[in-house]
Design an enzyme around this catalytic site. Sequence first.
Site, PDB file in Angstrom:
ATOM      1  N   ARG A 172       0.815  -1.230   0.000  1.00 25.34           N
ATOM      2  CA  ARG A 172       0.000   0.000   0.000  1.00 25.34           C
ATOM      3  C   ARG A 172       0.848   1.278   0.000  1.00 25.34           C
ATOM      4  NH1 ARG A 172      -3.226  -3.130  -1.465  1.00 25.34           N
ATOM      5  NH2 ARG A 172      -4.934  -4.051  -0.296  1.00 25.34           N
ATOM      6  N   LEU A 173       2.122   1.162  -0.369  1.00 29.29           N
ATOM      7  CA  LEU A 173       2.985   2.354  -0.439  1.00 29.29           C
ATOM      8  C   LEU A 173       2.955   2.883  -1.875  1.00 29.29           C
ATOM      9  CD1 LEU A 173       5.900   1.129   1.847  1.00 29.29           C
ATOM     10  CD2 LEU A 173       3.955   2.577   2.437  1.00 29.29           C
TER      11      LEU A 173
END
Length: 196
Positions: free
Chosen positions: A173-174
């Site tokens: 989720r970066l």
Amino acid sequence: MDAFADPISHFDAWFAEARASEPNDPNAMAVASLDETGLPNLRMVLMKAYDAEGLVFYTNFESAKGRELLGQRKAAALFHWKSLRRQVRLRGAVSIVSDAEADAYFASRPRDSRIGAWASAQSRPLQGRFELEAAVAKYAARFAIGEVPRPPHWSGFRIHPETVEFWADRPFRLHDRLVYRRDADGTGWITDRLYP
Ligand SMILES: Cc1cc2nc3c(=O)[nH]c(=O)nc-3n(C[C@H](O)[C@H](O)[C@H](O)COP(=O)(O)O)c2cc1C
């Protein structure tokens, strides 16, 4: 994600990849408008052209979106390309395409789609499928000979982006987010990166 000189060049590159990898309708975008009470409204449309000026789609100007965009003249739009795990979102003012541009696109559509544009009172109540088929038959008879003209209530909107954000999926989720904003004099673009 590398920044391009402007969001159109960036969109060119991503749209080319989307055309190659999406199973259908890579040009499908959600377009948001506001109704007269300020409540957002949202629906998919097909983007039919884009350039440095903006992105164009066509619709019935008497539909909900037609009335809302003619009233507020502002929109947000979103592409989500699932095969690429990418989204592009943009916001800006809305204008109406020229009659010549709308005529040219309308003339390129299949004849039955042109009849359909006359027959559909888009977004208004329909008693049943028969009512729609009767309207199609009526306009097919009316335009049996010669060209089907563009209905006066059917045209295109152009969304002129003031901001365009490119979002790419990254592990854990970066994700990558890159935003282009119009600069102060409105001639160039500045970029910012955002936390995911
Ligand atoms: C993939 C997709 C593409 C669509 N493209 C258009 C379009 O280009 N123009 C249009 O008027 N409606 C299009 N529609 C239908 C709209 O989503 C919507 O149902 C219709 O325009 C009525 O919206 P409104 O009541 O908000 O005006 C599309 C629907 C889908 C699912």
